[in-house]
Structure formats: C-alpha cells, structure tokens
Scaffold this motif. Structure first.
Motif, PDB file in Angstrom:
ATOM      1  N   HIS A 106      -2.959  11.667  -1.062  1.00  0.00           N
ATOM      2  CA  HIS A 106      -4.217  11.946  -1.764  1.00  0.00           C
ATOM      3  C   HIS A 106      -3.958  12.322  -3.213  1.00  0.00           C
ATOM      4  O   HIS A 106      -4.735  11.979  -4.102  1.00  0.00           O
ATOM      5  CB  HIS A 106      -5.002  13.003  -0.991  1.00  0.00           C
ATOM      6  CG  HIS A 106      -5.245  12.546   0.426  1.00  0.00           C
ATOM      7  ND1 HIS A 106      -4.221  12.504   1.338  1.00  0.00           N
ATOM      8  CD2 HIS A 106      -6.334  12.034   1.029  1.00  0.00           C
ATOM      9  CE1 HIS A 106      -4.686  11.998   2.477  1.00  0.00           C
ATOM     10  NE2 HIS A 106      -5.959  11.708   2.315  1.00  0.00           N
TER      11      HIS A 106
ATOM     12  N   ILE B 293     -10.919   2.206   3.541  1.00  0.00           N
ATOM     13  CA  ILE B 293      -9.673   2.948   3.766  1.00  0.00           C
ATOM     14  C   ILE B 293      -8.747   2.145   4.684  1.00  0.00           C
ATOM     15  O   ILE B 293      -9.107   1.822   5.809  1.00  0.00           O
ATOM     16  CB  ILE B 293      -9.978   4.330   4.381  1.00  0.00           C
ATOM     17  CG1 ILE B 293     -10.903   5.104   3.438  1.00  0.00           C
ATOM     18  CG2 ILE B 293      -8.689   5.101   4.648  1.00  0.00           C
ATOM     19  CD1 ILE B 293     -11.510   6.336   4.043  1.00  0.00           C
TER      20      ILE B 293
ATOM     21  N   ALA C  74       0.572   5.843  -2.031  1.00  0.00           N
ATOM     22  CA  ALA C  74      -0.759   5.258  -1.810  1.00  0.00           C
ATOM     23  C   ALA C  74      -0.980   4.200  -2.878  1.00  0.00           C
ATOM     24  O   ALA C  74      -0.279   4.180  -3.910  1.00  0.00           O
ATOM     25  CB  ALA C  74      -1.854   6.314  -1.902  1.00  0.00           C
TER      26      ALA C  74
ATOM     27  N   ALA D 264      -9.326  11.353   3.111  1.00  0.00           N
ATOM     28  CA  ALA D 264      -9.579  10.473   1.950  1.00  0.00           C
ATOM     29  C   ALA D 264     -11.064  10.154   1.847  1.00  0.00           C
ATOM     30  O   ALA D 264     -11.642  10.129   0.753  1.00  0.00           O
ATOM     31  CB  ALA D 264      -8.764   9.189   2.077  1.00  0.00           C
TER      32      ALA D 264
ATOM     33  N   ILE E 299      -3.506   8.958  -4.820  1.00  0.00           N
ATOM     34  CA  ILE E 299      -4.796   8.298  -5.097  1.00  0.00           C
ATOM     35  C   ILE E 299      -5.442   8.957  -6.321  1.00  0.00           C
ATOM     36  O   ILE E 299      -5.920   8.287  -7.239  1.00  0.00           O
ATOM     37  CB  ILE E 299      -5.745   8.406  -3.871  1.00  0.00           C
ATOM     38  CG1 ILE E 299      -5.145   7.676  -2.663  1.00  0.00           C
ATOM     39  CG2 ILE E 299      -7.131   7.859  -4.196  1.00  0.00           C
ATOM     40  CD1 ILE E 299      -5.846   7.978  -1.337  1.00  0.00           C
TER      41      ILE E 299
ATOM     42  N   VAL F   7     -13.596   1.133  -7.578  1.00  0.00           N
ATOM     43  CA  VAL F   7     -12.604   1.123  -6.493  1.00  0.00           C
ATOM     44  C   VAL F   7     -13.150   0.323  -5.311  1.00  0.00           C
ATOM     45  O   VAL F   7     -14.268   0.559  -4.857  1.00  0.00           O
ATOM     46  CB  VAL F   7     -12.282   2.568  -6.043  1.00  0.00           C
ATOM     47  CG1 VAL F   7     -11.398   2.570  -4.801  1.00  0.00           C
ATOM     48  CG2 VAL F   7     -11.622   3.331  -7.179  1.00  0.00           C
TER      49      VAL F   7
ATOM     50  N   VAL G   6      -4.346   2.117  -4.914  1.00  0.00           N
ATOM     51  CA  VAL G   6      -5.798   2.039  -5.099  1.00  0.00           C
ATOM     52  C   VAL G   6      -6.122   0.635  -5.602  1.00  0.00           C
ATOM     53  O   VAL G   6      -5.518   0.153  -6.572  1.00  0.00           O
ATOM     54  CB  VAL G   6      -6.289   3.092  -6.116  1.00  0.00           C
ATOM     55  CG1 VAL G   6      -7.796   2.962  -6.341  1.00  0.00           C
ATOM     56  CG2 VAL G   6      -5.950   4.502  -5.623  1.00  0.00           C
TER      57      VAL G   6
ATOM     58  N   ARG H 192     -10.882  -0.410  -2.545  1.00  0.00           N
ATOM     59  CA  ARG H 192     -10.120  -0.020  -1.354  1.00  0.00           C
ATOM     60  C   ARG H 192      -9.061   1.004  -1.714  1.00  0.00           C
ATOM     61  O   ARG H 192      -8.628   1.054  -2.882  1.00  0.00           O
ATOM     62  CB  ARG H 192      -9.436  -1.268  -0.762  1.00  0.00           C
ATOM     63  CG  ARG H 192      -8.499  -1.920  -1.766  1.00  0.00           C
ATOM     64  CD  ARG H 192      -8.240  -3.388  -1.474  1.00  0.00           C
ATOM     65  NE  ARG H 192      -7.375  -3.591  -0.356  1.00  0.00           N
ATOM     66  CZ  ARG H 192      -6.316  -4.445  -0.331  1.00  0.00           C
ATOM     67  NH1 ARG H 192      -6.021  -5.180  -1.413  1.00  0.00           N
ATOM     68  NH2 ARG H 192      -5.598  -4.591   0.730  1.00  0.00           N
ATOM     69  N   VAL H 193      -8.665   1.817  -0.764  1.00  0.00           N
ATOM     70  CA  VAL H 193      -7.441   2.600  -0.957  1.00  0.00           C
ATOM     71  C   VAL H 193      -6.526   2.314   0.230  1.00  0.00           C
ATOM     72  O   VAL H 193      -6.993   2.128   1.357  1.00  0.00           O
ATOM     73  CB  VAL H 193      -7.673   4.127  -1.103  1.00  0.00           C
ATOM     74  CG1 VAL H 193      -8.609   4.462  -2.233  1.00  0.00           C
ATOM     75  CG2 VAL H 193      -8.139   4.738   0.183  1.00  0.00           C
TER      76      VAL H 193
ATOM     77  N   LEU I 105      -6.336   7.298 -10.018  1.00  0.00           N
ATOM     78  CA  LEU I 105      -7.737   7.223 -10.464  1.00  0.00           C
ATOM     79  C   LEU I 105      -7.964   7.828 -11.848  1.00  0.00           C
ATOM     80  O   LEU I 105      -9.073   7.752 -12.370  1.00  0.00           O
ATOM     81  CB  LEU I 105      -8.639   7.952  -9.451  1.00  0.00           C
ATOM     82  CG  LEU I 105      -8.910   7.193  -8.145  1.00  0.00           C
ATOM     83  CD1 LEU I 105      -9.659   8.073  -7.164  1.00  0.00           C
ATOM     84  CD2 LEU I 105      -9.700   5.916  -8.432  1.00  0.00           C
TER      85      LEU I 105
END
Ligand code: NDP
Length: 392
Positions: free
Chosen positions: A150, A233, A245, A222, A153, A165, A247, A167-168, A157
C-alpha cells in the motif's frame, strides 16, 4: 521535535520503527509505547527512548511492567482502556502496529486526536474501513499506509489523479508454501508456516502469508484506503518480493514500485512523508537479481483470495466477520486443533452462516456493531473448528 507514539512497539513493525527513531533521538519526543506480553522489551525501549508512558495490553502484567520501569520516570499502565488513552495522548505521528482487530480502537483514538496515523494494522481497514476513513476526515488527520504494497501504491500515485487509475496489482511472494503440492500443504506444520522466504515478520502475518489470507486482507485494505472497486484490484505472484505493487493508468502505463524487502523503507517513508530521506536500507542490485518473475495466483490453492472478493462485494460488516473468523482459524491452527488447509473452509463457513443469519451483516457500520459481529464470528468460528476436528 516531533511527538511520536508507537502502538505495538514490541512487535516486528514496532521494532523497525524504533530502529529508525533511535537513529535520530534529537528529532523525536516519544510519548507512548505499547506492547502485550513482552514486558522486558517494552520497558527497555521505554527507558532508552525516554517515553512518557509504557502500556501493556495485559492487566496481569502491570506489576512486572512497574517493576521494570522503577526509577525511570516512565509511567506504567495496562489494559485496553489504558491503550486507548495512551493512543489519545497528543502526538504528531502515531504508528499503528498492534496485530489483529485489537488495533482498531487505539488507532481510531489516535486519529480522533488529529495525529498522522502510520497504518500497519491492516485489520483496522478490513474490519471498519469506512469508520476509520471518516474519523480521519472529521479530525483532519492523515493516514499513511505502512503495509509495503500500500505504501508502494501510495508512492506510485504521487502527482497522479486517482480518477486516471484503472487497476492496481498487489504482489504476493506466495509465502512459505509457494511451490508445495496441495497434498503436502494439508500436513503443513505451524513451524513450517512460520518461516517466510523473503520477509522477516511477526508469526501471525507470516502464517497468513503462507495461506494467502494476508493478501486477502491487503486486497480489502487497498479497496478501503484508495477507494477502488473490487474489479480494479488484482494479485500477482512475484517470488522475489522486490516489486511491491503496480498501478495501472488509463493510458496503459504501469508504475511499479521496486525495493528490497525491508519494512524500514515503508515505515521510513511514512515517518518522513512528504519528504524522502536517506534510510538504512540496502540498495538493490537488479543486475545481480537478474530475473523478476510474475504469475497469476491459482485460486484453487488460495481460496482466501476468492473470499476477499466476496467480502469486498458484500461490504458493511462482512470485513469484521471475515477478519474475526480468520483470526480464530489461525488461533486454532497454531494450537494444532485444525490443519493448514482447514483454515479457509472454516472462514468460508463462518461468512456463509453469518451473512445469512439474523444479525445480517448488511446493517449500518458502527463501532458497536463491528465489535458485536467480531464477537459472534469468533464464537461461530469456534463451533466450526470443533466440527472440523470431530470430522477429521
Ligand atoms: P507482531 O506479532 O510482531 O507484533 C504485534 C504487536 O502487537 C506486539 O507489540 C504485541 O505485543 C502487540 N499485541 C499483540 N496482541 C495485542 C493485543 N491484544 N492488544 C494490544 N497489543 C497487542 O506483529 P507485526 O509487527 O508483524 O504486525 C503488526 C501489524 O502490522 C499487523 O497488523 C500486520 O498485519 C501489519 N504488518 C506487518 C508487517 C511486518 O513486516 N511484520 C508488514 C505489513 C503489515 P507483544 O509482542 O509484547 O505481545
């Protein structure tokens, strides 16, 4: 001087936080340190850091804590109310690193007094995400993610619009049993599940990594933290644990966060945010690493991921039920009452019974209802565990 408190100071994340703070003692005024059973560690750190107060969650251990702090000038306290009171003491920055649902109320207390909350305790967002985010909005407090995925992510960002955004992708090492065949998994022992190939963490999250319940919690975390839809997700198995991760944006770009598996990176980022400062974290030699592998998870091996999607779709109190059932399933596995592969069916059975039951999980989300559902789900999990043991 920044006033800082560490909830769960004696644990793995707590100790990494102390490691960073102890490197620059002139920058920090330590308000509260909290722990559970490890009184020697708690008292030693409270003395070394000159904390105002040290609190153990276990009231029976208060005499031991008092004795260990004798003559230090550090206050000693114990019990749930004392933990919440310590979290509510004015501070600029509070690390929330208690393990399990027990971290929810102290974390909320820290948010209500307006402190920046560095959130490692993912269970807070899983059990009561909307309440936690609303508490931050009310007081104007900021929540900074500490879970490495997280934090990754969050860092990807920076300077971006969340509306761009698409998708992550949260990566998962696959834990201790990544390459084990299913037949062998059924006989996996607690000791085998408690060792992680890449990360050095507390025992409970390490076993949750092996069962993929940790990843399931992170998917829900998330969703709550970044306001994503369940469909946005994704999870990918990435054995090297170096890409934490990714993004994905509407122009097709994927921003990946890459770094060594050392929690002091994510903790340090939250500690120094919005600045980036030098940290005692090894530089990554990608030439030596050579290959970064990714593959889709096998949901037959990882039913926890499917259950996370059920919880995200359901919303409301489903997260509180899921987390409580997962915590009890883990307790039963650790004491040898159920097998490793029994944990997911146990959690699924509790979810099914409780979502269909009279205390339907679809009601309003309040702290009282979260606590009530947590209690009922633990009772239900104990009944299901007994049934599994009798059948087994
Ligand atoms: P640990 O088990 O190492 O530490 C947990 C901490 O919580 C200890 O200080 C423990 O005290 C305390 N504690 C345990 N039970 C209670 C309770 N009922 N009430 C109050 N305090 C309690 O856990 P981790 O540091 O591994 O994890 C902490 C949190 O951070 C978890 O939510 C985990 O999911 C999350 N996290 C952890 C990561 C890691 O690398 N370890 C990575 C990302 C997230 P004591 O030990 O004295 O009994």
């Amino acid at each position: 001087m920044r006033r800082v408190s560490i909830l769960g100071a004696t644990g793995s994340v707590g100790q990494s936080t102390i490691d960073l703070i102890a490197r620059a003692p002139e920058c920090y005024d330590v308000v509260a340190l909290t722990g559970g059973q490890n009184i020697a560690r708690l008292a030693a750190d409270a003395r070394a850091l000159g904390a105002e107060i040290a609190v153990t969650a276990d009231e029976a251990l208060l005499p031991e804590l008092r004795a260990a702090l004798d003559g230090s000038g550090v206050e000693a306290a114990a019990g749930r109310a004392a933990l919440i009171e310590a979290a509510a003491r004015p501070a600029d920055w509070v690390m929330s690193a208690i393990v399990g649902a027990a971290g929810l109320a102290p974390g909320l207390a820290a948010l209500e007094q307006g402190a920046t909350l560095a959130l490692a305790n993912k269970e807070s967002l899983v059990t009561a995400g909307p309440l936690v985010m609303a508490a931050a909005r009310r007081s104007g407090a900021r929540i900074l993610p500490v879970d490495s995925e997280h934090s990754a992510i969050f860092q990807a960002l920076v300077g971006e619009e969340i509306s761009a955004v698409t998708r992550v992708i949260i990566t998962a090492s696959g834990g201790a049993f990544r390459d084990w065949p299913l037949e062998r998994l059924a006989r996996a022992t607690v000791a085998e599940a408690s060792s992680h190939p890449n990360w050095d963490m507390g025992q409970r999250i390490t076993i949750d990594s092996a069962s993929m319940f940790n990843k399931a919690l992170e998917m829900i975390e998330a969703r709550e933290f970044f306001g994503l839809t369940p469909a946005q997700i994704e999870v990918l198995i990435h054995p090297q644990s170096l890409v934490h991760a990714l993004v994905g944006f509407n122009d097709g770009a994927l921003m990946a966060h890459v770094g060594p598996p050392d929690m002091r990176h994510a903790i340090g980022y939250a500690l120094h945010w919005p600045e980036r400062r030098a940290l005692p974290v090894a530089a990554l030699d990608l030439g030596a690493v050579g290959v970064l592998e990714f593959r889709a998870p096998d949901e037959a091996r990882s039913p926890a991921l499917r259950l996370a999607r059920v919880v995200m779709e359901e919303g409301g109190l489903a997260g509180a039920i899921f987390n409580a059932a997962k915590e009890r399933a883990l307790d039963h596995f650790i004491v040898g009452r159920i097998g490793f592969l029994d944990m997911a069916p146990l959690v699924e059975a509790v979810l099914e019974r409780m979502l269909a039951g009279p205390d339907a999980a679809r009601g309003d989300l309040t702290l009282d209802r979260v606590a009530h559902m947590d209690h009922l789900a633990r009772e239900c999990a104990d009944v299901v565990a007994r049934d599994i043991k009798q059948q087994g």
